[in-house]
Each structure stands twice: as C-alpha cells, then as structure tokens.
Design a protein around this motif. Structure first.
Motif, mmCIF file in Angstrom:
data_model
loop_
_atom_site.group_PDB
_atom_site.id
_atom_site.type_symbol
_atom_site.label_atom_id
_atom_site.label_comp_id
_atom_site.label_asym_id
_atom_site.label_seq_id
_atom_site.Cartn_x
_atom_site.Cartn_y
_atom_site.Cartn_z
ATOM 1 N N GLU A 65 0.831 -1.206 0.000
ATOM 2 C CA GLU A 65 0.000 0.000 0.000
ATOM 3 C C GLU A 65 0.864 1.254 0.000
ATOM 4 N N ALA A 66 1.986 1.226 0.708
ATOM 5 C CA ALA A 66 2.907 2.364 0.700
ATOM 6 C C ALA A 66 3.473 2.579 -0.708
ATOM 7 N N GLU A 67 3.809 1.494 -1.401
ATOM 8 C CA GLU A 67 4.296 1.622 -2.779
ATOM 9 C C GLU A 67 3.220 2.218 -3.691
ATOM 10 N N LEU A 68 1.973 1.829 -3.460
ATOM 11 C CA LEU A 68 0.878 2.326 -4.294
ATOM 12 C C LEU A 68 0.592 3.809 -4.074
ATOM 13 N N ALA A 69 1.135 4.379 -3.009
ATOM 14 C CA ALA A 69 0.956 5.808 -2.744
ATOM 15 C C ALA A 69 1.935 6.666 -3.551
ATOM 16 N N ASP A 70 2.989 6.057 -4.094
ATOM 17 C CA ASP A 70 3.935 6.803 -4.920
ATOM 18 C C ASP A 70 3.217 7.307 -6.174
ATOM 19 N N PRO A 71 3.564 8.514 -6.652
ATOM 20 C CA PRO A 71 2.819 9.131 -7.758
ATOM 21 C C PRO A 71 2.563 8.259 -8.992
ATOM 22 N N PRO A 72 3.557 7.561 -9.572
ATOM 23 C CA PRO A 72 3.226 6.766 -10.768
ATOM 24 C C PRO A 72 2.214 5.654 -10.474
ATOM 25 N N ALA A 73 2.366 4.998 -9.332
ATOM 26 C CA ALA A 73 1.444 3.920 -8.969
ATOM 27 C C ALA A 73 0.065 4.492 -8.637
ATOM 28 N N ALA A 74 0.024 5.604 -7.921
ATOM 29 C CA ALA A 74 -1.254 6.219 -7.557
ATOM 30 C C ALA A 74 -2.027 6.647 -8.804
#
Length: 119
Positions: free
Chosen positions: A74-83
C-alpha cells in the motif's frame, strides 16, 4: 477460479477468458510463463501498480509475512506513478466490469487482494 465483489474481480491468468470479464488487466510485473498474448486477452498491463521486485522477493523469502507485505505494498501504491495508475483502474472499474489477472497460485494472499480492496 473467480473471486470478486462489485465490479472488480480477480482471476488467474491461466483460466480461460470469460465473456463477463469486462476489461482484463494483468497486474503482475512479469508476463506469465507459457501463455501467449493472444491466449491471455489482456486489455491493460499497468506495471506501475505491481509490487516492486524488492517487495516480491522479500515476501517470498524467509521473512515474508502477509500483513506486512500488504502494508508495504500500500505504501508503494501511494507513490505518484502507482497512484496515477491506480486511479486509472478505478475509472475503468467505474465504467463496467474489471478483472484483475494474476499468475499467483493463491490470489487471496497476494497483491491482488490489496488492489481489489483499494478499487
């Protein structure tokens, strides 16, 4: 095997495509072994929503634990490209059926369960 609720469901990529799949999205970083692109019928492959190589290796290693994996993912998904890619998946799911495809043997204990919840 089919799992899902609402408009987003999860299926193994090796299962035959179903007319009710809607938009088929591969959510694995690597292309599944032994499967041609024609057989898979994948509409989208947003690699930026997949777990990083480092996170995958940690999870499948001796110290990997599912709840911690979910938190880190979930922390990785908060990064701009993933978000941004996740927002695109949400928009696709809002338009109609969306199927998340994975080669994981146990999708309920993989990143797909996190994605489905966030969608």
């Amino acid at each position: 095997m089919q799992r899902g609720r609402g408009k987003a469901k999860v299926r193994r990529i090796y299962d035959a495509p179903d007319p009710d799949d809607g938009i088929r999205v591969l959510v694995d970083r690597l292309w599944p072994r032994g499967l041609s692109k024609d057989e898979a019928r994948v509409d989208e492959w947003p690699k930026s929503v997949t777990p990083s190589t480092e996170l995958r290796r940690w999870y499948h290693g001796p110290d990997g634990e599912y709840e911690e994996f979910c938190r880190r993912y979930e922390a990785e998904l908060a990064d701009p490209p993933a978000a941004e890619a996740l927002d695109k998946l949400r928009a696709l799911a809002a338009k109609g059926p969306l199927t998340l495809l994975t080669a994981a043997r146990d999708p309920d204990r993989s990143h797909t369960s996190v994605l489905r919840r966030l969608l």
